[in-house]
Design a protein around this motif. Structure first.
Motif, PDB file in Angstrom:
ATOM      1  N   UNK A  63      17.164 -15.865   0.800  1.00 31.80           N
ATOM      2  CA  UNK A  63      16.374 -14.739   1.312  1.00 31.80           C
ATOM      3  C   UNK A  63      15.735 -13.979   0.156  1.00 31.80           C
ATOM      4  N   UNK A  64      16.510 -13.728  -0.896  1.00 27.98           N
ATOM      5  CA  UNK A  64      15.978 -13.020  -2.066  1.00 27.98           C
ATOM      6  C   UNK A  64      14.917 -13.866  -2.757  1.00 27.98           C
ATOM      7  N   UNK A  65      15.208 -15.156  -2.947  1.00 28.41           N
ATOM      8  CA  UNK A  65      14.264 -16.028  -3.631  1.00 28.41           C
ATOM      9  C   UNK A  65      12.959 -16.204  -2.888  1.00 28.41           C
ATOM     10  N   UNK A  66      12.972 -15.970  -1.581  1.00 30.39           N
ATOM     11  CA  UNK A  66      11.755 -16.109  -0.789  1.00 30.39           C
ATOM     12  C   UNK A  66      10.882 -14.871  -0.780  1.00 30.39           C
ATOM     13  N   UNK A  67      11.269 -13.842  -1.513  1.00 30.67           N
ATOM     14  CA  UNK A  67      10.506 -12.593  -1.531  1.00 30.67           C
ATOM     15  C   UNK A  67       9.026 -12.795  -1.882  1.00 30.67           C
ATOM     16  N   UNK A  68       8.682 -13.638  -2.855  1.00 31.27           N
ATOM     17  CA  UNK A  68       7.250 -13.840  -3.149  1.00 31.27           C
ATOM     18  C   UNK A  68       6.457 -14.413  -1.986  1.00 31.27           C
ATOM     19  N   UNK A  69       7.129 -14.986  -0.989  1.00 33.98           N
ATOM     20  CA  UNK A  69       6.444 -15.550   0.179  1.00 33.98           C
ATOM     21  C   UNK A  69       6.216 -14.513   1.276  1.00 33.98           C
ATOM     22  N   UNK A  70       6.544 -13.265   1.001  1.00 32.28           N
ATOM     23  CA  UNK A  70       6.305 -12.197   1.979  1.00 32.28           C
ATOM     24  C   UNK A  70       4.826 -11.802   1.942  1.00 32.28           C
ATOM     25  N   UNK A  71       4.010 -12.685   2.462  1.00 36.49           N
ATOM     26  CA  UNK A  71       2.571 -12.440   2.542  1.00 36.49           C
ATOM     27  C   UNK A  71       2.057 -13.064   3.833  1.00 36.49           C
ATOM     28  N   UNK A  72       1.025 -12.466   4.375  1.00 35.35           N
ATOM     29  CA  UNK A  72       0.432 -12.943   5.621  1.00 35.35           C
ATOM     30  C   UNK A  72      -0.387 -14.201   5.347  1.00 35.35           C
ATOM     31  N   UNK A  74      -3.413 -14.636   5.432  1.00 33.07           N
ATOM     32  CA  UNK A  74      -4.626 -14.357   4.654  1.00 33.07           C
ATOM     33  C   UNK A  74      -4.317 -13.763   3.289  1.00 33.07           C
ATOM     34  N   UNK A  75      -3.032 -13.813   2.872  1.00 32.47           N
ATOM     35  CA  UNK A  75      -2.676 -13.458   1.499  1.00 32.47           C
ATOM     36  C   UNK A  75      -2.274 -12.028   1.258  1.00 32.47           C
ATOM     37  N   UNK A  76      -2.164 -11.198   2.290  1.00 29.70           N
ATOM     38  CA  UNK A  76      -1.796  -9.796   2.115  1.00 29.70           C
ATOM     39  C   UNK A  76      -0.287  -9.672   1.931  1.00 29.70           C
ATOM     40  N   UNK A  77       0.131  -8.950   0.896  1.00 29.45           N
ATOM     41  CA  UNK A  77       1.552  -8.747   0.634  1.00 29.45           C
ATOM     42  C   UNK A  77       2.194  -7.855   1.692  1.00 29.45           C
ATOM     43  N   UNK A  78       3.435  -8.172   2.071  1.00 31.29           N
ATOM     44  CA  UNK A  78       4.211  -7.382   3.023  1.00 31.29           C
ATOM     45  C   UNK A  78       5.390  -6.771   2.275  1.00 31.29           C
ATOM     46  N   UNK A  79       5.644  -5.478   2.467  1.00 33.46           N
ATOM     47  CA  UNK A  79       6.711  -4.809   1.723  1.00 33.46           C
ATOM     48  C   UNK A  79       7.982  -4.637   2.549  1.00 33.46           C
ATOM     49  N   UNK A  80       8.226  -5.547   3.475  1.00 37.50           N
ATOM     50  CA  UNK A  80       9.480  -5.555   4.238  1.00 37.50           C
ATOM     51  C   UNK A  80       9.752  -6.989   4.682  1.00 37.50           C
ATOM     52  N   UNK A  81      11.016  -7.278   4.949  1.00 38.49           N
ATOM     53  CA  UNK A  81      11.367  -8.634   5.384  1.00 38.49           C
ATOM     54  C   UNK A  81      11.057  -8.837   6.859  1.00 38.49           C
TER      55      UNK A  81
END
Length: 269
Positions: A63-72, A74-81
């Protein structure tokens, strides 16, 4: 992991979201494992509680290692899981106490009843998290990768547990293990061959997973009522699982054949 820690260090909201889901996972894991250990043998309390802690930590790494994949998409970063990713992780965290329900000696039919009630409800999260992601969001690259990975863990565990409890015959449990572990074990060799297929569900893969869940649910009811498990397994699994598995396999082969290769990318650059 370096990128993940950098993102977490730069966003307090992201850290709070992570700690919330890690706390939920640890609480559920230990709250389920400890009573099972006490019902089985008080001497097993410490090792089983430590086992649950170790499994929680192992899943948490992903879960922690997947943090960089928290994006939509279209490439927008998401600041929550988000709830969908949290529910996917819960399925994985509960694999440890659920397999204990099937493998420990518990009073009467407690193990069977807990398996059917808690395990069945946990399996339904596979459909709930996808519905929430599509209906309310967020849809993220992490979710698309995490969901099939959690399916591998959960349904591999479910195959073994259902066999141990007499819910699924051995041949069906082996078929389910092959269905999920086969692609998982082959993927590294595909990567070594230079192919980079997208690691997400196929349409028929989702349908096959839904069919497996339906068959196991039917077999749970048959087992609880003392019905003919083997006969019902043959009557439901073959028409539901074989066609969907074949079509899913064809889709996987096509996806791999059409996937870009690292050699092509290198030559293009």
């Amino acid at each position: 992991m370096r990128e993940a820690f950098a993102l977490l260090g730069g966003s307090s909201r992201l850290r709070r979201s992570l700690w919330f889901w890690l706390g939920v996972g640890l609480l559920l894991s230990e709250a389920f494992t400890i009573p099972l250990a006490l019902l089985h043998d008080r001497a097993a309390l410490a090792p089983l509680a430590l086992g649950a802690l170790g499994w929680w930590a192992a899943v948490s790494v992903f879960l922690v290692g997947g943090t960089p994949l928290l994006r939509t998409p279209d490439g927008i970063r998401i600041d929550r899981y988000g709830i969908p990713n949290g529910l996917s992780a819960i399925r994985a965290w509960l694999c440890f106490p659920l397999i204990l329900c099937a493998s420990l000696s518990l009073p009467g039919s407690v193990g069977l009843y807990l398996w059917c009630s808690v395990g069945g409800s946990t399996g339904m999260l596979d459909f709930v998290d996808g519905f929430i992601a599509r209906r309310f969001g967020p849809v993220t690259a992490l979710g698309k990768a995490l969901d099939p990975a959690m399916d591998v863990l959960f349904f591999a565990m479910a195959a073994v547990g259902n066999w141990l409890l007499g819910i699924a015959p051995g041949w069906l449990a082996a078929a389910i293990l092959f269905r999920y572990l086969g692609p998982f074990l082959v993927t590294p060799f595909i990567f070594l061959a230079g192919k980079r297929p997208e690691l997400v569900h196929t349409v028929w893969g989702r349908r096959n997973t839904a069919a497996i869940g339906l068959v196991l649910f039917i077999l749970m009811i048959v087992r609880l009522t003392g019905g003919p498990v083997n006969t019902v397994a043959l009557a439901t699994a073959i028409p539901l699982l074989v066609p969907t598995f074949v079509l899913h396999s064809i889709a996987l082969v096509r996806r791999t054949a059409q996937a870009p290769s690292t050699a092509r990318r290198t030559s293009a650059s």
